[in-house]
Scaffold this active site. Sequence first.
Site, PDB file in Angstrom:
ATOM      1  N   ASN A   1      15.833  -8.248   0.754  1.00 20.70           N
ATOM      2  CA  ASN A   1      14.978  -7.526  -0.191  1.00 20.70           C
ATOM      3  C   ASN A   1      15.646  -6.196  -0.556  1.00 20.70           C
ATOM      4  OD1 ASN A   1      12.983  -5.677  -1.134  1.00 20.70           O
ATOM      5  ND2 ASN A   1      11.400  -7.099  -0.479  1.00 20.70           N
TER       6      ASN A   1
ATOM      7  N   HIS B   1      14.376  -1.241  -1.337  1.00 26.97           N
ATOM      8  CA  HIS B   1      14.559   0.113  -0.814  1.00 26.97           C
ATOM      9  C   HIS B   1      15.920   0.707  -1.129  1.00 26.97           C
ATOM     10  CE1 HIS B   1      10.574   0.144   0.513  1.00 26.97           C
ATOM     11  NE2 HIS B   1      10.746  -0.987   1.169  1.00 26.97           N
TER      12      HIS B   1
ATOM     13  N   HIS C   1      10.838  -6.852  -5.628  1.00 27.17           N
ATOM     14  CA  HIS C   1       9.416  -6.744  -5.970  1.00 27.17           C
ATOM     15  C   HIS C   1       9.281  -5.816  -7.176  1.00 27.17           C
ATOM     16  CE1 HIS C   1       5.088  -5.812  -4.302  1.00 27.17           C
ATOM     17  NE2 HIS C   1       5.083  -6.134  -5.575  1.00 27.17           N
TER      18      HIS C   1
ATOM     19  N   ARG D   1       6.977  -3.964  -8.977  1.00 29.22           N
ATOM     20  CA  ARG D   1       5.588  -3.519  -8.839  1.00 29.22           C
ATOM     21  C   ARG D   1       5.054  -3.065 -10.186  1.00 29.22           C
ATOM     22  NH1 ARG D   1       4.066  -2.317  -3.194  1.00 29.22           N
ATOM     23  NH2 ARG D   1       2.207  -1.485  -4.173  1.00 29.22           N
TER      24      ARG D   1
ATOM     25  N   ARG E   1       7.714   1.510  -8.952  1.00 32.05           N
ATOM     26  CA  ARG E   1       8.110   2.621  -8.079  1.00 32.05           C
ATOM     27  C   ARG E   1       9.509   2.444  -7.499  1.00 32.05           C
ATOM     28  NH1 ARG E   1       4.159   1.725  -2.956  1.00 32.05           N
ATOM     29  NH2 ARG E   1       2.621   2.013  -4.597  1.00 32.05           N
TER      30      ARG E   1
ATOM     31  N   GLU F   1       9.033 -11.025  -6.219  1.00 34.16           N
ATOM     32  CA  GLU F   1       7.683 -10.751  -5.708  1.00 34.16           C
ATOM     33  C   GLU F   1       6.910 -10.035  -6.800  1.00 34.16           C
ATOM     34  OE1 GLU F   1       9.026  -9.989  -1.073  1.00 34.16           O
ATOM     35  OE2 GLU F   1       8.198  -8.347  -2.253  1.00 34.16           O
TER      36      GLU F   1
ATOM     37  N   THR G   1       3.275  -3.644   0.935  1.00 35.93           N
ATOM     38  CA  THR G   1       2.271  -4.697   0.768  1.00 35.93           C
ATOM     39  C   THR G   1       1.464  -4.836   2.056  1.00 35.93           C
ATOM     40  OG1 THR G   1       3.918  -5.790  -0.595  1.00 35.93           O
ATOM     41  CG2 THR G   1       1.961  -7.065  -0.043  1.00 35.93           C
TER      42      THR G   1
ATOM     43  N   GLU H   1       4.438 -17.753   2.169  1.00 40.09           N
ATOM     44  CA  GLU H   1       5.188 -16.805   2.996  1.00 40.09           C
ATOM     45  C   GLU H   1       4.178 -16.136   3.915  1.00 40.09           C
ATOM     46  OE1 GLU H   1       8.318 -14.471   1.303  1.00 40.09           O
ATOM     47  OE2 GLU H   1       7.870 -12.762   2.609  1.00 40.09           O
TER      48      GLU H   1
ATOM     49  N   HIS I   1       8.046  -9.398   6.540  1.00 41.10           N
ATOM     50  CA  HIS I   1       7.423  -8.065   6.583  1.00 41.10           C
ATOM     51  C   HIS I   1       7.554  -7.470   7.981  1.00 41.10           C
ATOM     52  CE1 HIS I   1       5.131  -5.019   4.390  1.00 41.10           C
ATOM     53  NE2 HIS I   1       4.871  -4.607   5.605  1.00 41.10           N
TER      54      HIS I   1
HETATM   55  N1  PXP Z   1       7.947 -10.369   2.006  1.00 36.25           N
HETATM   56  C1  PXP Z   1       7.050  -9.794   1.170  1.00 36.25           C
HETATM   57  C2  PXP Z   1       6.156 -10.689   0.370  1.00 36.25           C
HETATM   58  C3  PXP Z   1       6.980  -8.394   1.026  1.00 36.25           C
HETATM   59  O1  PXP Z   1       6.098  -7.845   0.181  1.00 36.25           O
HETATM   60  C4  PXP Z   1       7.880  -7.597   1.775  1.00 36.25           C
HETATM   61  C5  PXP Z   1       7.844  -6.110   1.609  1.00 36.25           C
HETATM   62  O2  PXP Z   1       8.333  -5.753   0.371  1.00 36.25           O
HETATM   63  C6  PXP Z   1       8.815  -8.243   2.600  1.00 36.25           C
HETATM   64  C7  PXP Z   1       8.810  -9.629   2.723  1.00 36.25           C
HETATM   65  C8  PXP Z   1       9.852  -7.490   3.372  1.00 36.25           C
HETATM   66  O3  PXP Z   1       9.269  -6.597   4.267  1.00 36.25           O
HETATM   67  P1  PXP Z   1      10.171  -5.503   4.953  1.00 36.25           P
HETATM   68  O4  PXP Z   1      10.665  -4.600   3.860  1.00 36.25           O
HETATM   69  O5  PXP Z   1       9.241  -4.835   5.909  1.00 36.25           O
HETATM   70  O6  PXP Z   1      11.306  -6.215   5.633  1.00 36.25           O
END
Ligand code: PXP
Length: 246
Positions: A9, A12, A45, A47, A51, A72, A103, A153, A190
């Site tokens: 992901n 960040h 994602h 959003r 952001r 996402e 989330t 998921e 997550h």
């Molecule tokens: N899966 C989903 C659906 C999410 O919303 C997130 C957070 O953006 C993640 C996985 C990844 O979570 P993390 O950033 O805590 O690894």
Amino acid sequence: MNIIRLGFNIDHVATIRNARGGLHPDPLRAAEIALKAGADGITLHLREDRRHIRDDDLARVSASIDAPINLEMAVTNEMLGIAIATRPHAVCLVPEKRQEVTTEGGLDAAGMIETLAPFVARLKDAEIRVSLFIDPDIAQVEAAARIGAPVVELHTGTYAENYGHEAELARLASAASRAAALGIECHAGHGLTFGNVAPVAALPPIAELNIGHFLVGEAVFLGLPVVIAEMKARIVAARHETGVSQ
Ligand code: PXP
């Protein structure tokens, strides 16, 4: 042994870039490095408040990355239009509240069957693989089946926060088994870290893990020795070139 994939992901990386308003660090470059290092797909994602990931990031990643892209997004008409226009490999539907930091909690699939069934059908018609981000509850998994989602998921946030409590791992295990029994592919994500990922990765029905925050955070520490050494070498070399003594 069945295969397990890692989705990286990149949200960040965009968060850090946006802190300065410029172009560095570019989430697309992070995606390319992650894929070279062994990630199997890229998750991002978009959003509603943009952001971190922006429309332009999604467009650039879609244009440049051959690996599966997992978008996402919230259950809104705007996002449906973007997904159908972009056609990522997969869409993961997530709940979204403007004020939340990340989330928090899964989608209430059981309470949204009427809304989600036609929404999922529109995405499936566009040949997008749809997953629902849900809490590891049997009722939610069964609702996903009624909605016609081919993938769920499972939200591992509560598991991660209570790491070591067997009950949370057991909840994930039974939700994953129920999904498999219903013919639904099971992903999870997550809050996963080096410290807590192994028991989840070991659950046989789990086919994919999506991980972001920890990987980007940990990359800071693992990458610092390289970048500090490179910067120090460059500034010392520049000083030598001027002939000025240090
Ligand atoms: N899966 C989903 C659906 C999410 O919303 C997130 C957070 O953006 C993640 C996985 C990844 O979570 P993390 O950033 O805590 O690894």
